[in-house]
Design an enzyme around this catalytic site. Structure first.
Site, PDB file in Angstrom:
ATOM      1  N   ASP A   1       0.829  -1.197   0.000  1.00 32.48           N
ATOM      2  CA  ASP A   1       0.000   0.000   0.000  1.00 32.48           C
ATOM      3  C   ASP A   1       0.871   1.258   0.000  1.00 32.48           C
ATOM      4  O   ASP A   1       1.866   1.331   0.743  1.00 32.48           O
ATOM      5  CB  ASP A   1      -0.880  -0.027   1.263  1.00 32.48           C
TER       6      ASP A   1
ATOM      7  N   GLU B   1       1.780  -0.431  -4.839  1.00 30.78           N
ATOM      8  CA  GLU B   1       0.834   0.569  -5.358  1.00 30.78           C
ATOM      9  C   GLU B   1       1.680   1.775  -5.749  1.00 30.78           C
ATOM     10  O   GLU B   1       2.456   2.273  -4.931  1.00 30.78           O
ATOM     11  CB  GLU B   1      -0.166   0.983  -4.267  1.00 30.78           C
TER      12      GLU B   1
HETATM   13  C1  GLC Z   1      -4.171   3.134  -0.519  1.00 29.47           C
HETATM   14  C2  GLC Z   1      -5.386   2.235  -0.448  1.00 29.47           C
HETATM   15  C3  GLC Z   1      -6.555   3.044  -0.012  1.00 29.47           C
HETATM   16  C4  GLC Z   1      -6.270   3.599   1.365  1.00 29.47           C
HETATM   17  C5  GLC Z   1      -4.975   4.391   1.368  1.00 29.47           C
HETATM   18  C6  GLC Z   1      -4.490   4.661   2.755  1.00 29.47           C
HETATM   19  O1  GLC Z   1      -4.251   4.070  -1.512  1.00 29.47           O
HETATM   20  O2  GLC Z   1      -5.575   1.600  -1.688  1.00 29.47           O
HETATM   21  O3  GLC Z   1      -7.746   2.315  -0.007  1.00 29.47           O
HETATM   22  O4  GLC Z   1      -7.316   4.436   1.782  1.00 29.47           O
HETATM   23  O5  GLC Z   1      -3.933   3.682   0.729  1.00 29.47           O
HETATM   24  O6  GLC Z   1      -3.989   3.505   3.326  1.00 29.47           O
END
Ligand code: GLC
Length: 557
Positions: free
Chosen positions: A225, A290
């Protein structure tokens, strides 16, 4: 005009049933993999509390195996107070009781292995929950060892936050120390999600142990993440501001009004990922970040060689609207620069569903299929988001908004809830998702044609089409194993060669002639009218992708 159908040359979703293929093997197995994101809270509830759970995922693994995917990415199921629905972790080694137990995880992991599926755990390293023991101790004991696990700074001269950084979820990225020291702590998301200090090597040590524990318990890899976050400018300098912001702006627009060179996308993070890779190398775990960046060179650095992340999501493409010309150019740029380390997707739990974002209805579905098929011919992993295989549009949310980004910033703000509606398994009033009176996220019922029950039974459904598409990489390994040859690039369209395969992706709004497919066997077409012969010339319809195989004679030519 002669449409090419099953009569000899063309193949589509109907006919050519996929043959079960062996599990991908070898160290580079992930390069050929198709993944599926399960938003656990909305997949399948088994205990009647209205929230999806791990046992529910286990129950539905056979459905995923039948679809033919290789990897199941599970959104966070760790202990969490749930301010950001699990992305605020209070214990990385415990399962949230609302979602199950460690025994449930073990059963899930064993069942996945039996079905040839691999599991990716969604690890959240940029921040913890403010309820995490580390943060409690950091606040309770400002001189203790946990203080430096987080990012603290003295106030600005006027007593306000230390710099101009903003939170993704609205307001400043700084909140005053509840312990009363007068310092601020940094949070790029909610105040309940304090950012970890990755300049402190102890934090890496903690995460190395966490990753290893999950691997030993059956995880095959991790979705990381906010992998573009983690490290911060040591001097905590102000981010350059691109435009004025005002109170009524959506938090995402406010966030986009700054150039995030000091709070995100740091070179130091690429260095850290070498340590991540080393931490799990002997366990064979795959790391997929991500990566919300528009900077392909920084992206490339994060996945650059065997010392970095294996892959990262190309959100620059996955998050955008329907922009054929830019999409093709951007995909080719990532293809050229990112060492095969792209993870492609058209949607996830953080954005509008692709079908709705790309124009809605049949048009949105057509575009989604055209682009997803094309992505499958590029180097890297391909991910499908839960419900995409049914062609789901955005959910109509009934009742209150759950997404904290919207719920905390005023009425009527766009919310990520639209992508998070319960999975429509059946036409039962509860969609076959829960036996509770209402699901945690209450959404409008969906027509029978959009349910999994209906589509898995129907020979011409979107689900069947996805199953066929997902199986392409298994049946034609050249699709990911042979060299990627760019044969032709036009505005909004591209022709790729991979050994004897020819992939013509036409995202533009006009048909194109496709000589590369002349005489080819059509293996897959993203729409039934995708390919046709006009006076001996092969054409690919607008907003469609066609995969063909040329004969040995043509290869030799
Ligand atoms: C990422 C996740 C999202 C979350 C954010 C904070 O972007 O995909 O859903 O709110 O991180 O952890």
């Amino acid at each position: 005009m002669q449409a090419l159908t099953q009569s000899g040359r063309a193949a589509g979703p109907e006919g050519n049933e996929p043959v079960p293929a062996p599990r991908l093997s070898g160290a580079d197995w992930w390069r050929g993999a198709v993944g599926y994101e399960v938003y656990v809270r909305s997949f399948q509830d088994t205990d009647g509390n209205g929230v999806g759970d791990l046992a529910g995922v286990t129950k539905r693994l056979a459905y995923l195996a039948a679809l033919g995917v290789d990897v199941v990415w599970l959104t966070p199921f760790f202990a969490s107070p749930g301010f950001d629905h699990g992305y605020d972790v209070s214990d990385y080694l415990a399962v949230d009781p609302m979602l199950g137990t460690l025994d449930d995880w073990d059963e899930l992991s064993v069942t996945a292995k039996q079905l040839g599926l691999r599991l990716f755990v969604d690890i959240v390293p940029n921040h913890t929950s403010s309820h995490h023991e580390w943060f409690r101790q950091a606040v309770d004991d400002p001189t203790g060892p946990f203080r430096d696990y987080y990012v603290w700074a003295d106030s600005a001269a006027d007593g306000g936050p230390p710099n101009n950084w903003v939170s993704h979820f609205g307001g400043p990225a700084w909140t005053m120390d509840p312990g009363g020291t007068g310092q601020y702590y940094c949070h790029l998301f909610l105040p309940e999600q304090p950012d970890l200090n990755w300049a402190n090597p102890k934090v890496m040590e903690e995460f190395a142990a966490i990753l290893r524990t999950w691997c030993e318990r059956g995880a095959d890899g991790f979705r990381i993440d906010v992998a573009h976050g983690l490290t911060k400018d040591p001097e905590l300098r102000d981010n350059p501001q691109l435009r004025q912001v005002h109170e009524s702006m959506h938090p995402m627009d406010v966030f986009a009004s700054f150039q995030h060179i000091y709070d995100l996308h740091r070179h130091e993070t690429a260095v850290l990922f070498q340590q991540w890779r080393e931490a799990v190398a002997d366990l064979g775990a795959v790391l997929v970040g991500e990566m919300d960046t528009r900077d392909v060179d920084r992206f490339a650095e994060y996945v650059k060689d065997r010392n970095a992340l294996h892959a990262a999501f190309v959100l620059q493409v996955g998050l955008s609207d329907w922009e054929p010309a830019t999409t093709i150019t951007t995909m080719l740029e990532y293809q050229a620069k990112s060492n095969g380390g792209a993870a492609w997707e058209v949607s996830n739990h953080d954005q509008a569903r692709a079908v709705s974002r790309y124009g809605g209805g049949e048009l949105g579905l057509r575009r989604t299929l055209a682009l997803t098929t094309l992505m499958g011919a590029f180097d890297g992993m391909l991910f499908i988001y839960q419900g995409e295989e049914l062609g789901l549009p955005d959910a109509e949310v009934l009742g209150h908004i759950e997404d904290p980004m919207s719920a905390r910033n005023g009425e009527g703000m766009w919310s990520r809830d639209v992508a998070r509606g319960p999975m429509p398994w059946s036409t039962d009033p509860d969609k076959g998702f829960t036996s509770a009176a209402v699901a945690w996220l209450h959404t409008e019922p969906l027509p029978a044609e959009l349910t999994a029950d209906f589509q898995t039974d129907s020979p011409h459904s979107t689900w069947r089409q996805y199953r066929f598409m997902v199986g392409l990489r298994k049946r034609y390994p050249a699709l990911w194993q042979s060299d990627f040859e760019l044969l032709e690039q036009g505005v909004g369209h591209v022709t790729i060669g991979r050994n004897d395969l020819r992939i013509v992706g036409n995202l533009s709004n006009a048909p194109i002639s496709a000589p590369a497919l002349d005489g080819a066997d059509i293996i897959f077409q993203s729409a039934t009218d995708a390919v046709s012969l006009v006076q001996g010339v092969t054409w690919v319809a607008a907003e469609a992708t066609v995969v063909g195989r040329i004969t040995a004679r043509l290869v030799a030519d």
